[in-house]
Design a protein around this motif. Sequence first.
Motif, PDB file in Angstrom:
ATOM      1  N   ASP A   1       0.810  -1.222   0.000  1.00  0.00           N
ATOM      2  CA  ASP A   1       0.000   0.000   0.000  1.00  0.00           C
ATOM      3  C   ASP A   1       0.842   1.271   0.000  1.00  0.00           C
ATOM      4  N   CYS A   2       2.126   1.166  -0.355  1.00  0.00           N
ATOM      5  CA  CYS A   2       2.994   2.348  -0.340  1.00  0.00           C
ATOM      6  C   CYS A   2       3.006   3.098  -1.667  1.00  0.00           C
ATOM      7  N   GLY A   3       2.441   2.521  -2.710  1.00  0.00           N
ATOM      8  CA  GLY A   3       2.296   3.249  -3.964  1.00  0.00           C
ATOM      9  C   GLY A   3       3.310   2.916  -5.035  1.00  0.00           C
TER      10      GLY A   3
ATOM     11  N   CYS B   1       7.314   4.972  13.409  1.00  0.00           N
ATOM     12  CA  CYS B   1       7.294   4.423  12.049  1.00  0.00           C
ATOM     13  C   CYS B   1       8.104   5.324  11.123  1.00  0.00           C
ATOM     14  N   SER B   2       8.915   4.718  10.283  1.00  0.00           N
ATOM     15  CA  SER B   2       9.740   5.482   9.343  1.00  0.00           C
ATOM     16  C   SER B   2       9.422   5.128   7.893  1.00  0.00           C
ATOM     17  N   LEU B   3       8.307   4.447   7.656  1.00  0.00           N
ATOM     18  CA  LEU B   3       7.979   4.039   6.296  1.00  0.00           C
ATOM     19  C   LEU B   3       7.642   5.251   5.431  1.00  0.00           C
ATOM     20  N   VAL B   4       7.963   5.122   4.150  1.00  0.00           N
ATOM     21  CA  VAL B   4       7.721   6.186   3.176  1.00  0.00           C
ATOM     22  C   VAL B   4       6.704   5.662   2.161  1.00  0.00           C
ATOM     23  N   TYR B   5       5.800   6.535   1.742  1.00  0.00           N
ATOM     24  CA  TYR B   5       4.756   6.150   0.799  1.00  0.00           C
ATOM     25  C   TYR B   5       4.488   7.309  -0.150  1.00  0.00           C
ATOM     26  N   LEU B   6       3.722   7.033  -1.208  1.00  0.00           N
ATOM     27  CA  LEU B   6       3.277   8.078  -2.127  1.00  0.00           C
ATOM     28  C   LEU B   6       1.902   8.550  -1.692  1.00  0.00           C
ATOM     29  N   ASP B   7       1.766   9.834  -1.459  1.00  0.00           N
ATOM     30  CA  ASP B   7       0.478  10.410  -1.069  1.00  0.00           C
ATOM     31  C   ASP B   7      -0.267  10.846  -2.330  1.00  0.00           C
ATOM     32  N   THR B   8      -1.187  10.011  -2.776  1.00  0.00           N
ATOM     33  CA  THR B   8      -2.005  10.331  -3.947  1.00  0.00           C
ATOM     34  C   THR B   8      -3.431  10.680  -3.545  1.00  0.00           C
ATOM     35  N   SER B   9      -3.650  10.945  -2.249  1.00  0.00           N
ATOM     36  CA  SER B   9      -4.998  11.260  -1.774  1.00  0.00           C
ATOM     37  C   SER B   9      -5.420  12.651  -2.234  1.00  0.00           C
TER      38      SER B   9
ATOM     39  N   GLN C   1       5.156  13.597  -4.180  1.00  0.00           N
ATOM     40  CA  GLN C   1       4.151  12.867  -3.414  1.00  0.00           C
ATOM     41  C   GLN C   1       4.764  12.008  -2.314  1.00  0.00           C
ATOM     42  N   LEU C   2       6.086  11.983  -2.220  1.00  0.00           N
ATOM     43  CA  LEU C   2       6.735  11.177  -1.188  1.00  0.00           C
ATOM     44  C   LEU C   2       6.459  11.756   0.194  1.00  0.00           C
ATOM     45  N   ARG C   3       6.030  10.908   1.108  1.00  0.00           N
ATOM     46  CA  ARG C   3       5.769  11.313   2.482  1.00  0.00           C
ATOM     47  C   ARG C   3       6.324  10.249   3.422  1.00  0.00           C
ATOM     48  N   GLN C   4       6.756  10.704   4.605  1.00  0.00           N
ATOM     49  CA  GLN C   4       7.115   9.754   5.659  1.00  0.00           C
ATOM     50  C   GLN C   4       5.961   9.655   6.628  1.00  0.00           C
TER      51      GLN C   4
END
Length: 231
Positions: A10-12, A154-162, A145-148
Amino acid sequence: MAAACDLRFDCGRTCLDLVATAGGAPAERLTGPEQLAAWLVGAGLVPRGVPLDAVDVRWVVRFRALRDLLRRVVHDELRDRAADADLDRLNSAAAAGPPPAPRAVRDADGTLARTLCAPPDCAGLLAAVARDAVGLLTDPAARGQLRQCAGEHCSLVYLDTSRGRRRRWCSSEVCGNRERVARHRRRTTVRGAPGPAGAPAPAATGPARIPAPEPAAPAPVTSGKKFPAGG
């Protein structure tokens, strides 16, 4: 094969999903060849049904090494810039071998399904993940769109496409729910904190009530009889 719920997709991006195999709880998700094979299928790198008999401990070691490299590069790029040596390693991984070529075949019911032209090899699959990372880091729109994750641990990084770019968590069900539980506990603790002299703080249930006045004491009753002065 490991259950899909044990892995994160689910990180994109594929490269970020690989990084997510070492975050949260449990801390290590690529614990062996079975888990790596499940991740390769879940991430879409290998179509379901393609044999993965060649996956072994050596594959696990190499994917973990690429994962550690991706974590450093992505986090360094978020803060400032990645080290040139790490970028060289990423570029080398991207060029290590051709990713497996897909082909379309007919299922028994006539529908088209994706498979691979040849059994996948480790270098080719690593190259596919590394190329995804190169594409992500060199695309200004995707980088924006990169966000932590805002989770405390938690240090995971994901793409924020919301919509409105308002996503705060790597997962609303994981870190988001953990933060909601912590917030509820903080509110409960504040409401139950002791007041002065150890007395519990009064609960605020509405406007203060003014007590009704106590009734006046009745006047003494006399018979009206008079007594002479001096007794």
